[in-house]
Design a protein around this motif. Structure first.
Motif, PDB file in Angstrom:
ATOM      1  N   THR A  88       0.990  -1.231  -0.004  1.00  0.00           N
ATOM      2  CA  THR A  88      -0.224  -0.062  -0.142  1.00  0.00           C
ATOM      3  C   THR A  88       0.851   1.399   0.159  1.00  0.00           C
ATOM      4  OG1 THR A  88      -1.892  -1.070   1.107  1.00  0.00           O
ATOM      5  CG2 THR A  88      -1.708   1.282   1.377  1.00  0.00           C
ATOM      6  N   VAL A  89       0.585   2.096  -0.666  1.00  0.00           N
ATOM      7  CA  VAL A  89       1.302   3.377  -0.986  1.00  0.00           C
ATOM      8  C   VAL A  89       0.152   4.372  -0.687  1.00  0.00           C
ATOM      9  CG1 VAL A  89       2.307   5.149  -2.243  1.00  0.00           C
ATOM     10  CG2 VAL A  89       3.007   2.696  -2.630  1.00  0.00           C
ATOM     11  N   VAL A  90       0.670   5.383   0.317  1.00  0.00           N
ATOM     12  CA  VAL A  90      -0.195   6.766   0.678  1.00  0.00           C
ATOM     13  C   VAL A  90       0.307   7.675  -0.336  1.00  0.00           C
ATOM     14  CG1 VAL A  90      -0.780   8.283   2.589  1.00  0.00           C
ATOM     15  CG2 VAL A  90      -0.560   5.924   3.113  1.00  0.00           C
ATOM     16  N   TYR A  91      -0.465   8.327  -0.981  1.00  0.00           N
ATOM     17  CA  TYR A  91      -0.376   9.415  -1.844  1.00  0.00           C
ATOM     18  C   TYR A  91      -0.810  10.599  -1.064  1.00  0.00           C
ATOM     19  CZ  TYR A  91      -0.365  12.901  -5.384  1.00  0.00           C
ATOM     20  OH  TYR A  91      -0.108  14.376  -6.042  1.00  0.00           O
ATOM     21  N   ALA A  92      -0.014  11.797  -0.797  1.00  0.00           N
ATOM     22  CA  ALA A  92      -0.493  12.903  -0.314  1.00  0.00           C
ATOM     23  C   ALA A  92      -0.312  14.135  -1.209  1.00  0.00           C
ATOM     24  CB  ALA A  92      -0.079  13.219   1.118  1.00  0.00           C
ATOM     25  N   ASP A  93      -1.073  14.791  -1.248  1.00  0.00           N
ATOM     26  CA  ASP A  93      -1.184  16.185  -1.854  1.00  0.00           C
ATOM     27  C   ASP A  93      -1.784  17.250  -1.274  1.00  0.00           C
ATOM     28  OD1 ASP A  93      -0.746  18.185  -4.085  1.00  0.00           O
ATOM     29  OD2 ASP A  93      -2.481  17.576  -5.116  1.00  0.00           O
ATOM     30  N   PRO A  94      -0.851  17.641  -0.035  1.00  0.00           N
ATOM     31  CA  PRO A  94      -1.412  18.571   0.785  1.00  0.00           C
ATOM     32  C   PRO A  94      -1.472  19.985   0.248  1.00  0.00           C
ATOM     33  CG  PRO A  94       0.767  18.245   1.468  1.00  0.00           C
ATOM     34  CD  PRO A  94       0.371  17.202   0.233  1.00  0.00           C
ATOM     35  N   PRO A  95      -2.251  21.011   0.805  1.00  0.00           N
ATOM     36  CA  PRO A  95      -2.057  22.382   0.638  1.00  0.00           C
ATOM     37  C   PRO A  95      -0.693  22.944   0.701  1.00  0.00           C
ATOM     38  CG  PRO A  95      -3.861  22.050   1.993  1.00  0.00           C
ATOM     39  CD  PRO A  95      -3.231  20.997   1.951  1.00  0.00           C
ATOM     40  N   TYR A  96      -0.439  23.818  -0.476  1.00  0.00           N
ATOM     41  CA  TYR A  96       0.983  24.201  -0.575  1.00  0.00           C
ATOM     42  C   TYR A  96       1.314  25.507   0.044  1.00  0.00           C
ATOM     43  CZ  TYR A  96       1.625  20.931  -4.420  1.00  0.00           C
ATOM     44  OH  TYR A  96       1.894  19.707  -5.216  1.00  0.00           O
ATOM     45  N   PHE A  97      -0.017  26.159   0.352  1.00  0.00           N
ATOM     46  CA  PHE A  97       0.168  27.688   0.841  1.00  0.00           C
ATOM     47  C   PHE A  97      -0.842  28.017   1.963  1.00  0.00           C
ATOM     48  CE2 PHE A  97       0.416  27.473  -3.988  1.00  0.00           C
ATOM     49  CZ  PHE A  97       1.506  27.646  -4.181  1.00  0.00           C
TER      50      PHE A  97
END
Length: 425
Positions: free
Chosen positions: A290-299
C-alpha cells in the motif's frame, strides 16, 4: 543540461499508452476546474510510484481533491481509497468511484425530460419569477445587439438576494446567491435539482450532486475558482457574465450523468470524508503493498475559501455567512462560517502535520508518495529531514510546470513540482 521545457516534455512522454492499462482508459466523468489539480502530471506520478514501489496493489489518495490521481490509479487496476476533508470533493469521489448506479437510467430520463425546468418556480422559488423574466430579456438583448450593460449592472445589484429570506424549502441558492456566483435562472436550477435529489436514495443523490458540483465549476461567474464572483463593471465583463449565466445547468448535469454510465467502476474503491489522521486510522489495507499518496495544500490560502460555494452545494445546509463588521454587511464573497482550515496551510503547524502524516504511515507499514512544490511553506530539504527522522528513506523527483495565475495572466509562474518517494529503510 536540458531546459525546463525539455525536461517537462521528456517526463510527460513517459505516460503509458492506452493498451498499458488493465481497464480501458475513459475520461473522468465528473471533472472540476480545480486549483492545484494533478491531472496534467497524474501519469508521471503513477509511473514514479510504480518504479519506486513495484509491489503496490493499493493506493491511498489521502487528499484526493478532484480525483485525478485516484482516477489514474484505478485505470491501472489498483485498489483505491480516495479521501478528502472537503464535503464537495467527497461527493464527486463517491459518485465516480463507489456508489452503485442502478438508479442512473431513471435519473437520466428525468433530466432528459427537462425535469428541473418543470419545477423551476415551484414553492418559494416562485418569488423570482419576475426577476427571471428580466434576466431572460437581458440574455435576448445581448444576442440581438440591443444590450445596455449599465442597466444590467443595476439589475444585478438590485437582485442579488438575501440569505435572511430563505425559507428552508429548497430555495438556498435562490436566496443566497442570485447574480453573484450564478445567474438567477441558474440558482433556481440548482435548488430544483437539489429538490429532486432529496427524493432519491443516498446513492442516487450522490451521483446527482456529484454531477452538479462538477458542472458548477465550469459555469460559475468567476475566474477559475470561487473565492469571489465577477461583477459587471464594464461592457465586456457584463456581456461575458450574461453569456455565462445563460448556460443551462440541467444540460451540464445530464452530460456528466451520461458520462458516468460509460465510466468503469474500479474493482475496489472506498471513499472517505475525513481529516487525514482519521482517514489513516480508518483505512484497512495491507502493509508493504500500500502506498499513501498525499497532495497537501502548498500555501496559507485555504482551499475552503476558494470552494466554499461547492461545500454549500454538497451540504445544502443554509449556512450562516461571515460578516464584515467594518462594512456592516456579509462579506463580499458570501463565505460560509466555519470553513475548514488545514494545518498544512499554517506556518506554525505545517511541520507537525507532516511529521504526523509520516509517523502514522510508518506505523501502518505504508510507503508514501508526496507532492509538493518549490514555492511552498516548507523547503524540500526540511521535508526530507522530517521524513528521515521518522525512519523513511527519501528519493526526490521533480518536474517543471507552468502554473495558472487564477485568472490573472501576469500571475502565471514557473513552478517545480516535487514528488517525494518515502520507503521503509
Amino acid at each position: 543540461m536540458p531546459t525546463a521545457t525539455q525536461r517537462t516534455a521528456e517526463n510527460l512522454s513517459r505516460l503509458p499508452r492506452n493498451d498499458d492499462f488493465l481497464i480501458p482508459r475513459t475520461a473522468f466523468p465528473l471533472p472540476m476546474q480545480y486549483m492545484g489539480s494533478k491531472q496534467r502530471i497524474a501519469g508521471w506520478i503513477l509511473d514514479e510510484i510504480a518504479a519506486a514501489f513495484p509491489a503496490t496493489e493499493t493506493l491511498v489518495d489521502l487528499m484526493s481533491g478532484s480525483g485525478s490521481i485516484a482516477n489514474e490509479a484505478a485505470a491501472r487496476g489498483l485498489a483505491i481509497w480516495a479521501n478528502d476533508i472537503q464535503p464537495y470533493s467527497h461527493r464527486v469521489l463517491a459518485a465516480a468511484f463507489e456508489v452503485p448506479r442502478g438508479e442512473l437510467p431513471e435519473i437520466i430520463e428525468w433530466f432528459e425530460s427537462g425535469g428541473a425546468q418543470a419545477i423551476l418556480l415551484d414553492g418559494p422559488r416562485s418569488s423570482l419569477r419576475e426577476a427571471l423574466l428580466v434576466e431572460q430579456e437581458f440574455v435576448a438583448a445581448q444576442s440581438s445587439g440591443d444590450f445596455d450593460w449599465q442597466k444590467y449592472a443595476e439589475f444585478c445589484a438590485a437582485e442579488s438576494g438575501s440569505h435572511h429570506e430563505a425559507t428552508g424549502r429548497f430555495d438556498l441558492f435562490s436566496a443566497y446567491y442570485p447574480n453573484t456566483y450564478f445567474g438567477i435562472g441558474q440558482c433556481l436550477e440548482i435548488d430544483a435539482i437539489q429538490e429532486m435529489a432529496a427524493k432519491l436514495s443516498p446513492a442516487g443523490a450522490q451521483m446527482v450532486i456529484g454531477a452538479l458540483i462538477s458542472s458548477l465549476t465550469f459555469v460559475a461567474s468567476t475566474t477559475t475558482h470561487l473565492a469571489q464572483y465577477l461583477k459587471p463593471g464594464s461592457e465586456k465583463t457584463a456581456r461575458n457574465l450574461v453569456l455565462r449565466r445563460s448556460m443551462n445547468i440541467e444540460r451540464e448535469v445530464l452530460s456528466r450523468l451520461r458520462a458516468l454510465t460509460r465510466y468503469p467502476r474500479p474493482s475496489f474503491a472506498r471513499t472517505l470524508n475525513l481529516g487525514f489522521q482519521d482517514a489513516l486510522d480508518t483505512i484497512d489495507a495491507a502493509p508493504k503493498t500500500t502506498v499513501v499518496y498525499a497532495d497537501p495544500p502548498y500555501f496559507k490560502e485555504h482551499y475552503s475559501r476558494y470552494y466554499h460555494v461547492l461545500d454549500t452545494v454538497a451540504l445544502y445546509d443554509y449556512p450562516s455567512l461571515t460578516f464584515n463588521d467594518r462594512l456592516n454587511q456579509v462579506t463580499v464573497g458570501r463565505y460560509r462560517e466555519g470553513r475548514i482550515v488545514s494545518a498544512f496551510g499554517l506556518r506554525s503547524k505545517v511541520e507537525g502535520a507532516f511529521r504526523e502524516l509520516f509517523e502514522m504511515s510508518m506505523a501502518k507499514g505504508y510507503e508514501v508518495a508526496l507532492s509538493y512544490a518549490n514555492t511552498s511553506l516548507l523547503s524540500a530539504e526540511r521535508i526530507t529531514t522530517i521524513a528521515e527522522a521518522v525512519g523513511f528513506t527519501v528519493e526526490l523527483k521533480s518536474i517543471d510546470l507552468r502554473h495558472s495565475g487564477q485568472g490573472q495572466a501576469k500571475a502565471k509562474s514557473d513552478v517545480t513540482e516535487y514528488l517525494f518517494l518515502l520507503s521503509h529503510a
